[in-house]
Design an enzyme around this catalytic site. Structure first.
Site, PDB file in Angstrom:
ATOM      1  N   GLU A   1      -8.721 -11.387  -5.957  1.00 24.35           N
ATOM      2  CA  GLU A   1      -8.151 -10.579  -4.858  1.00 24.35           C
ATOM      3  C   GLU A   1      -7.409 -11.420  -3.832  1.00 24.35           C
ATOM      4  O   GLU A   1      -6.422 -10.957  -3.242  1.00 24.35           O
ATOM      5  CB  GLU A   1      -9.264  -9.774  -4.167  1.00 24.35           C
ATOM      6  CG  GLU A   1      -9.804  -8.611  -4.985  1.00 24.35           C
ATOM      7  CD  GLU A   1     -10.938  -8.986  -5.929  1.00 24.35           C
ATOM      8  OE1 GLU A   1     -11.168 -10.194  -6.138  1.00 24.35           O
ATOM      9  OE2 GLU A   1     -11.580  -8.070  -6.451  1.00 24.35           O
TER      10      GLU A   1
ATOM     11  N   GLY B   1     -12.018  -5.635  -9.343  1.00 21.62           N
ATOM     12  CA  GLY B   1     -12.914  -4.480  -9.456  1.00 21.62           C
ATOM     13  C   GLY B   1     -13.582  -4.377 -10.817  1.00 21.62           C
ATOM     14  O   GLY B   1     -14.660  -3.785 -10.941  1.00 21.62           O
TER      15      GLY B   1
ATOM     16  N   GLU C   1     -16.478  -6.624 -10.616  1.00 20.46           N
ATOM     17  CA  GLU C   1     -17.443  -5.979  -9.714  1.00 20.46           C
ATOM     18  C   GLU C   1     -18.170  -4.837 -10.417  1.00 20.46           C
ATOM     19  O   GLU C   1     -19.368  -4.631 -10.220  1.00 20.46           O
ATOM     20  CB  GLU C   1     -16.697  -5.457  -8.477  1.00 20.46           C
ATOM     21  CG  GLU C   1     -16.068  -6.596  -7.700  1.00 20.46           C
ATOM     22  CD  GLU C   1     -15.178  -6.100  -6.565  1.00 20.46           C
ATOM     23  OE1 GLU C   1     -14.007  -5.770  -6.830  1.00 20.46           O
ATOM     24  OE2 GLU C   1     -15.663  -6.022  -5.434  1.00 20.46           O
TER      25      GLU C   1
ATOM     26  N   ALA D   1      -9.084  -3.264  -9.795  1.00 19.49           N
ATOM     27  CA  ALA D   1      -8.628  -2.024  -9.194  1.00 19.49           C
ATOM     28  C   ALA D   1      -7.122  -1.937  -9.430  1.00 19.49           C
ATOM     29  O   ALA D   1      -6.453  -2.958  -9.614  1.00 19.49           O
ATOM     30  CB  ALA D   1      -8.948  -2.022  -7.711  1.00 19.49           C
TER      31      ALA D   1
HETATM   32  N1  CAA Z   1      -3.666  -2.861 -11.707  1.00 25.16           N
HETATM   33  C1  CAA Z   1      -2.630  -2.184 -12.224  1.00 25.16           C
HETATM   34  N2  CAA Z   1      -2.006  -2.521 -13.372  1.00 25.16           N
HETATM   35  C2  CAA Z   1      -2.473  -3.615 -14.005  1.00 25.16           C
HETATM   36  C3  CAA Z   1      -3.539  -4.374 -13.532  1.00 25.16           C
HETATM   37  C4  CAA Z   1      -4.146  -3.939 -12.325  1.00 25.16           C
HETATM   38  N3  CAA Z   1      -5.218  -4.563 -11.792  1.00 25.16           N
HETATM   39  N4  CAA Z   1      -3.748  -5.409 -14.359  1.00 25.16           N
HETATM   40  C5  CAA Z   1      -2.820  -5.287 -15.340  1.00 25.16           C
HETATM   41  N5  CAA Z   1      -2.060  -4.212 -15.124  1.00 25.16           N
HETATM   42  C6  CAA Z   1      -0.939  -3.741 -15.939  1.00 25.16           C
HETATM   43  C7  CAA Z   1       0.284  -4.616 -15.760  1.00 25.16           C
HETATM   44  O1  CAA Z   1       0.977  -4.259 -14.593  1.00 25.16           O
HETATM   45  C8  CAA Z   1       1.032  -4.308 -17.018  1.00 25.16           C
HETATM   46  O2  CAA Z   1       1.672  -3.059 -16.881  1.00 25.16           O
HETATM   47  P1  CAA Z   1       3.257  -2.918 -17.232  1.00 25.16           P
HETATM   48  O3  CAA Z   1       3.318  -3.220 -18.711  1.00 25.16           O
HETATM   49  O4  CAA Z   1       3.552  -1.492 -16.894  1.00 25.16           O
HETATM   50  O5  CAA Z   1       3.957  -3.936 -16.404  1.00 25.16           O
HETATM   51  C9  CAA Z   1      -0.084  -4.137 -18.054  1.00 25.16           C
HETATM   52  O6  CAA Z   1      -1.276  -3.858 -17.316  1.00 25.16           O
HETATM   53  C10 CAA Z   1      -0.327  -5.374 -18.891  1.00 25.16           C
HETATM   54  O7  CAA Z   1      -0.537  -6.460 -17.995  1.00 25.16           O
HETATM   55  P2  CAA Z   1       0.265  -7.844 -18.092  1.00 25.16           P
HETATM   56  O8  CAA Z   1       1.602  -7.632 -18.684  1.00 25.16           O
HETATM   57  O9  CAA Z   1       0.200  -8.487 -16.752  1.00 25.16           O
HETATM   58  O10 CAA Z   1      -0.659  -8.620 -19.142  1.00 25.16           O
HETATM   59  P3  CAA Z   1      -0.848 -10.189 -19.253  1.00 25.16           P
HETATM   60  O11 CAA Z   1      -1.609 -10.418 -20.510  1.00 25.16           O
HETATM   61  O12 CAA Z   1       0.416 -10.928 -19.057  1.00 25.16           O
HETATM   62  O13 CAA Z   1      -1.822 -10.569 -18.009  1.00 25.16           O
HETATM   63  C11 CAA Z   1      -3.694 -10.286 -16.534  1.00 25.16           C
HETATM   64  C12 CAA Z   1      -3.105 -10.065 -17.952  1.00 25.16           C
HETATM   65  C13 CAA Z   1      -3.901 -11.777 -16.294  1.00 25.16           C
HETATM   66  C14 CAA Z   1      -5.037  -9.578 -16.494  1.00 25.16           C
HETATM   67  C15 CAA Z   1      -2.715  -9.735 -15.490  1.00 25.16           C
HETATM   68  O14 CAA Z   1      -2.387  -8.410 -15.855  1.00 25.16           O
HETATM   69  C16 CAA Z   1      -3.282  -9.698 -14.096  1.00 25.16           C
HETATM   70  O15 CAA Z   1      -3.340 -10.715 -13.428  1.00 25.16           O
HETATM   71  N6  CAA Z   1      -3.683  -8.497 -13.637  1.00 25.16           N
HETATM   72  C17 CAA Z   1      -4.159  -8.302 -12.280  1.00 25.16           C
HETATM   73  C18 CAA Z   1      -5.564  -8.847 -12.100  1.00 25.16           C
HETATM   74  C19 CAA Z   1      -6.004  -8.672 -10.658  1.00 25.16           C
HETATM   75  O16 CAA Z   1      -5.421  -9.196  -9.738  1.00 25.16           O
HETATM   76  N7  CAA Z   1      -7.102  -7.888 -10.465  1.00 25.16           N
HETATM   77  C20 CAA Z   1      -7.650  -7.640  -9.149  1.00 25.16           C
HETATM   78  C21 CAA Z   1      -7.077  -6.400  -8.565  1.00 25.16           C
HETATM   79  S1  CAA Z   1      -7.506  -6.185  -6.864  1.00 25.16           S
HETATM   80  C22 CAA Z   1      -9.050  -5.477  -6.887  1.00 25.16           C
HETATM   81  O17 CAA Z   1      -9.661  -5.309  -7.923  1.00 25.16           O
HETATM   82  C23 CAA Z   1      -9.586  -5.053  -5.554  1.00 25.16           C
HETATM   83  C24 CAA Z   1     -11.018  -4.698  -5.530  1.00 25.16           C
HETATM   84  O18 CAA Z   1     -11.886  -5.549  -5.578  1.00 25.16           O
HETATM   85  C25 CAA Z   1     -11.439  -3.326  -5.358  1.00 25.16           C
END
Ligand code: CAA
Length: 260
Positions: free
Chosen positions: A134, A111, A114, A66
């Site tokens: 999360e 998400g 999921e 998400a």
């Molecule tokens: N939401 C918003 N933006 C996201 C994102 C997310 N879940 N995941 C990645 N992005 C964005 C980053 O912010 C980045 O944007 P900017 O260039 O503007 O900074 C872009 O995508 C590229 O990401 P990274 O630079 O971080 O890429 P990376 O290769 O270094 O890392 C990754 C990849 C490990 C997937 C890392 O992006 C990450 O950890 N992302 C978050 C994963 C996460 O925590 N997901 C769970 C979200 S909570 C949820 O989903 C709740 C639910 O159940 C409903």
């Protein structure tokens, strides 16, 4: 159909839907969830689409979760509404009477994991990574991950993934039964589409019933679920597809199902 965050391509009876926000690794904001829901609802009334393949645009991600930026300012009421939309989408994917296959070629986190779990089954590329991170953000899965993960891989493994936030690779996801098949990245979409075509060639009413009894049966006592199976089996004998399928077998030819 006109979507800003989805690319939709029909290949014969198979509809391929790519979530397309590559700059945010296809993260799910309210718009993506809304468009996916609309897409599923429109597909459900299509006369021609017999299978859905869900994937992520770009090479890096299926869906990285998400949208954290969109969630960061939410209060509990906003979060409840957002989770409700994610759950409604998951329920619609389970209720649509055609197969939905997730083709995961990169990150399927939060998400995104999921969403893949809400599909009927998952095919992954060797580059796929799955996780429910999360807890690292101080929250828990909110789009059905705890419950679908529990039912897919059992309580102990679901607890471990959701508590550690650990990312697992495709081979481990295969080993624990989270995904059905792992293939090379170049072969992922074609493999998913091939399976979708195989299913699309079966009797559509039978496919819808298989999906219904397995999805609904998972939430029922065994006696009730078995009764539902018997009733569905019997009901199909009122269909032209049953007459055609069995006649085709006896006449040693391919069946020509009409979904009637
Ligand atoms: N939401 C918003 N933006 C996201 C994102 C997310 N879940 N995941 C990645 N992005 C964005 C980053 O912010 C980045 O944007 P900017 O260039 O503007 O900074 C872009 O995508 C590229 O990401 P990274 O630079 O971080 O890429 P990376 O290769 O270094 O890392 C990754 C990849 C490990 C997937 C890392 O992006 C990450 O950890 N992302 C978050 C994963 C996460 O925590 N997901 C769970 C979200 S909570 C949820 O989903 C709740 C639910 O159940 C409903």
């Amino acid at each position: 159909m006109n979507f800003e965050t989805l690319i939709v391509e029909d290949r014969g009876p198979v509809r391929i839907v790519s979530i397309n926000r590559p700059k945010a690794l296809n993260a799910l904001n309210a718009q993506v969830v809304g468009e996916l829901t609309e897409l599923v609802e429109e597909t459900a009334i299509s006369d021609t689409v017999r299978a859905l393949v869900l994937t992520g645009a770009g090479e890096k991600a299926f869906v990285a979760g998400a949208d954290i930026k969109a969630m960061s300012d939410m209060n509990p009421g906003d979060a409840l509404a957002f989770a409700g939309k994610g759950h409604a989408l998951g329920e619609e994917l389970g209720a649509i009477g055609i197969p939905v296959i997730a083709a995961v070629g990169g990150f399927a986190l939060g998400g995104g994991c999921e969403l893949a779990l809400a599909c009927d089954f998952i095919y992954a590329s060797t580059k796929a990574k799955f996780g429910q991170p999360e807890v690292k953000l101080g929250v828990i899965p909110g789009f059905g991950g705890t419950q679908r993960m529990l039912r897919r891989i059992g309580a102990a493994r679901a607890l471990e993934l959701c508590m550690t936030g650990e990312m697992i690779k495709a081979d481990e996801a295969l080993r624990i039964g989270l995904v059905n098949k792992v293939v090379e990245p170049d072969a992922l979409l074609d493999t998913a589409v091939a399976t979708a075509n195989t299913i699309a060639s079966m009797g559509p009413l039978a496919i819808a019933k298989v999906k219904e009894v397995i999805h609904e049966g998972a939430n029922k006592a065994l006696d009730d679920a078995n009764l539902q199976e018997q009733t569905a089996f019997a009901a199909l004998f009122a269909s032209a597809d049953q007459k055609e399928g069995m006649a085709a077998f006896m006449e040693k030819r391919d069946a020509n199902f009409k979904g009637e």
